[in-house]
Design an enzyme around this catalytic site. Structure first.
Site, PDB file in Angstrom:
ATOM      1  N   TYR A   1      -2.121  -1.637  10.382  1.00 45.94           N
ATOM      2  CA  TYR A   1      -2.113  -1.672   8.909  1.00 45.94           C
ATOM      3  C   TYR A   1      -0.789  -1.123   8.364  1.00 45.94           C
ATOM      4  O   TYR A   1      -0.137  -1.752   7.521  1.00 45.94           O
ATOM      5  CB  TYR A   1      -3.301  -0.858   8.387  1.00 45.94           C
ATOM      6  CG  TYR A   1      -3.529  -0.933   6.905  1.00 45.94           C
ATOM      7  CD1 TYR A   1      -4.312  -1.945   6.355  1.00 45.94           C
ATOM      8  CD2 TYR A   1      -2.980   0.009   6.032  1.00 45.94           C
ATOM      9  CE1 TYR A   1      -4.536  -2.021   4.981  1.00 45.94           C
ATOM     10  CE2 TYR A   1      -3.192  -0.054   4.672  1.00 45.94           C
ATOM     11  CZ  TYR A   1      -3.981  -1.065   4.150  1.00 45.94           C
ATOM     12  OH  TYR A   1      -4.203  -1.138   2.787  1.00 45.94           O
TER      13      TYR A   1
ATOM     14  N   SER B   1       0.857  -1.190   0.000  1.00 42.06           N
ATOM     15  CA  SER B   1       0.000   0.000   0.000  1.00 42.06           C
ATOM     16  C   SER B   1       0.886   1.232   0.000  1.00 42.06           C
ATOM     17  O   SER B   1       2.079   1.143   0.343  1.00 42.06           O
ATOM     18  CB  SER B   1      -0.845  -0.006   1.289  1.00 42.06           C
ATOM     19  OG  SER B   1      -1.520   1.222   1.458  1.00 42.06           O
TER      20      SER B   1
HETATM   21  P1  NAD Z   1     -11.677  -5.690  -0.154  1.00 42.99           P
HETATM   22  O1  NAD Z   1     -12.204  -5.544   1.223  1.00 42.99           O
HETATM   23  O2  NAD Z   1     -12.524  -5.296  -1.318  1.00 42.99           O
HETATM   24  O3  NAD Z   1     -11.180  -7.156  -0.417  1.00 42.99           O
HETATM   25  C1  NAD Z   1     -10.435  -7.848   0.534  1.00 42.99           C
HETATM   26  C2  NAD Z   1     -10.477  -9.314   0.208  1.00 42.99           C
HETATM   27  O4  NAD Z   1      -9.744 -10.011   1.213  1.00 42.99           O
HETATM   28  C3  NAD Z   1     -11.895  -9.900   0.215  1.00 42.99           C
HETATM   29  O5  NAD Z   1     -11.992 -10.881  -0.788  1.00 42.99           O
HETATM   30  C4  NAD Z   1     -11.972 -10.552   1.593  1.00 42.99           C
HETATM   31  O6  NAD Z   1     -12.909 -11.601   1.667  1.00 42.99           O
HETATM   32  C5  NAD Z   1     -10.557 -11.060   1.736  1.00 42.99           C
HETATM   33  N1  NAD Z   1     -10.146 -11.360   3.093  1.00 42.99           N
HETATM   34  C6  NAD Z   1     -10.196 -10.573   4.196  1.00 42.99           C
HETATM   35  N2  NAD Z   1      -9.714 -11.236   5.261  1.00 42.99           N
HETATM   36  C7  NAD Z   1      -9.357 -12.474   4.819  1.00 42.99           C
HETATM   37  C8  NAD Z   1      -8.800 -13.620   5.432  1.00 42.99           C
HETATM   38  N3  NAD Z   1      -8.475 -13.641   6.751  1.00 42.99           N
HETATM   39  N4  NAD Z   1      -8.605 -14.727   4.693  1.00 42.99           N
HETATM   40  C9  NAD Z   1      -8.918 -14.736   3.365  1.00 42.99           C
HETATM   41  N5  NAD Z   1      -9.432 -13.671   2.721  1.00 42.99           N
HETATM   42  C10 NAD Z   1      -9.649 -12.556   3.454  1.00 42.99           C
HETATM   43  O7  NAD Z   1     -10.292  -4.849  -0.152  1.00 42.99           O
HETATM   44  P2  NAD Z   1      -9.415  -4.218  -1.317  1.00 42.99           P
HETATM   45  O8  NAD Z   1      -9.515  -2.753  -1.216  1.00 42.99           O
HETATM   46  O9  NAD Z   1      -9.650  -4.892  -2.608  1.00 42.99           O
HETATM   47  O10 NAD Z   1      -7.965  -4.573  -0.760  1.00 42.99           O
HETATM   48  C11 NAD Z   1      -7.173  -5.614  -1.270  1.00 42.99           C
HETATM   49  C12 NAD Z   1      -5.733  -5.374  -0.847  1.00 42.99           C
HETATM   50  O11 NAD Z   1      -5.269  -4.139  -1.354  1.00 42.99           O
HETATM   51  C13 NAD Z   1      -5.559  -5.316   0.676  1.00 42.99           C
HETATM   52  O12 NAD Z   1      -4.345  -5.945   1.038  1.00 42.99           O
HETATM   53  C14 NAD Z   1      -5.467  -3.831   0.932  1.00 42.99           C
HETATM   54  O13 NAD Z   1      -4.756  -3.537   2.108  1.00 42.99           O
HETATM   55  C15 NAD Z   1      -4.727  -3.376  -0.309  1.00 42.99           C
HETATM   56  N6  NAD Z   1      -4.903  -1.958  -0.601  1.00 42.99           N
HETATM   57  C16 NAD Z   1      -6.120  -1.454  -0.919  1.00 42.99           C
HETATM   58  C17 NAD Z   1      -6.241  -0.110  -1.207  1.00 42.99           C
HETATM   59  C18 NAD Z   1      -7.537   0.518  -1.598  1.00 42.99           C
HETATM   60  O14 NAD Z   1      -7.589   1.740  -1.751  1.00 42.99           O
HETATM   61  N7  NAD Z   1      -8.594  -0.228  -1.803  1.00 42.99           N
HETATM   62  C19 NAD Z   1      -5.118   0.714  -1.154  1.00 42.99           C
HETATM   63  C20 NAD Z   1      -3.892   0.164  -0.823  1.00 42.99           C
HETATM   64  C21 NAD Z   1      -3.788  -1.188  -0.547  1.00 42.99           C
END
Ligand code: NAD
Length: 259
Positions: free
Chosen positions: A154, A141
């Protein structure tokens, strides 16, 4: 060149993970989906990937639990006979000041966002080394590079993931296996929508006003990246052209970390 390879994408029932799974599937990669989701969501996700002409399966492992990761890796090998690409994407967020951060939330964020990367890598690396080819992509991130208040678990986990990426890259250097990280800024997914909802409720704003506020605080472009943008970079990192890219972290953050 990716046709017929197999990828595990953790947390791919939603958001960025699903975007990456679709992007890889468009290149002919068979997909093991993972994440917490109801049956209808899983069925729809599988159908969308299968329509791209690849094989797809789903495993509901909790990535924070090593036995469940081990079982998912075994199930992937049984279904597809290889694990060529691992995308460590599953992640959760919890927001509170350090003094009030609940211990159980600390443990959950560290297990899901950080320990999971170690659990999948330790199992996948020997298989990839044996084949002389592999790609490990860790979704960190902008918070892997810079901090914000109230996100101690985080930010700690995402910084750690960048360190782990470099260690794995060094240990695997020259073997045909690369390990890189992607550092997104704001991408509009359910994880971020929850933060927009919290701002809207706290400040009495509409969804659009709260989105604009979130973006203007961090992302100079004032625009969200999309899961497809992250997927396109993941495909590039899997390509032959990226074979000498390892231990690197790529930002897709509209200028967030350039400030
Ligand atoms: P999201 O909430 O849409 O998706 C998260 C996914 O992880 C879901 O499929 C959920 O079921 C799964 N998950 C959560 N806990 C779990 C576990 N213990 N075991 C298995 N699966 C699990 O989130 P997103 O925004 O798509 O984020 C995905 C990744 O990208 C994350 O690592 C997040 O930190 C990172 N990220 C997101 C953003 C953003 O702006 N959305 C920015 C930087 C980093």
């Amino acid at each position: 060149m990716l046709k017929g390879k197999t990828a595990i994408v953790t947390g791919s029932t939603s958001g960025i993970g699903f975007g990456i799974a679709c992007s890889l599937a468009k290149e002919g990669v068979n997909i093991m989906l993972n994440g917490f989701a109801d049956e209808a969501t899983v069925t729809a996700a599988k159908a969308e990937i299968a329509a791209l002409g690849v094989r797809v399966d789903y495993n509901g492992a909790d990535v924070g639990k090593v036995e469940q990761i081990n079982a998912m890796m075994d199930a992937t090998l049984a279904a597809f006979s290889s694990i060529d690409i691992v995308v460590n994407n599953a992640g959760i967020q919890f927001v509170a000041p350090v003094e009030q951060f609940p211990l159980e939330k600390w443990d959950a964020v560290i297990a899901t966002n950080m320990s999971s990367v170690f659990y999948t890598t330790r199992k996948a690396l020997p298989l990839m080394r044996e084949k002389g080819w592999g790609r490990i992509i860790n979704i960190s991130s902008a918070h892997g590079l810079v901090a914000s208040p109230n996100k101690v678990a985080y930010v700690g986990a995402k910084h750690a993931v960048l360190g782990m990426t470099k260690v794995v890259a060094l240990e695997a250097a020259g073997s045909g296996v690369t390990c890189n990280a992607i550092c997104p800024g704001w991408v509009l997914t359910p994880l971020v929508q929850a933060q927009i909802d919290a701002i809207a409720q706290r400040d009495g704003l509409t969804n659009e006003e709260a989105s604009a506020k979130l973006l203007s605080e961090k992302q100079p472009s004032k625009q969200f990246a999309s899961p497809e943008d992250i997927g396109a970079l993941a495909v590039f990192l899997c390509s032959d052209a990226a074979r000498q890219i390892t231990g690197a972290s790529y930002t897709i953050d509209g200028g967030w970390t350039a400030v």
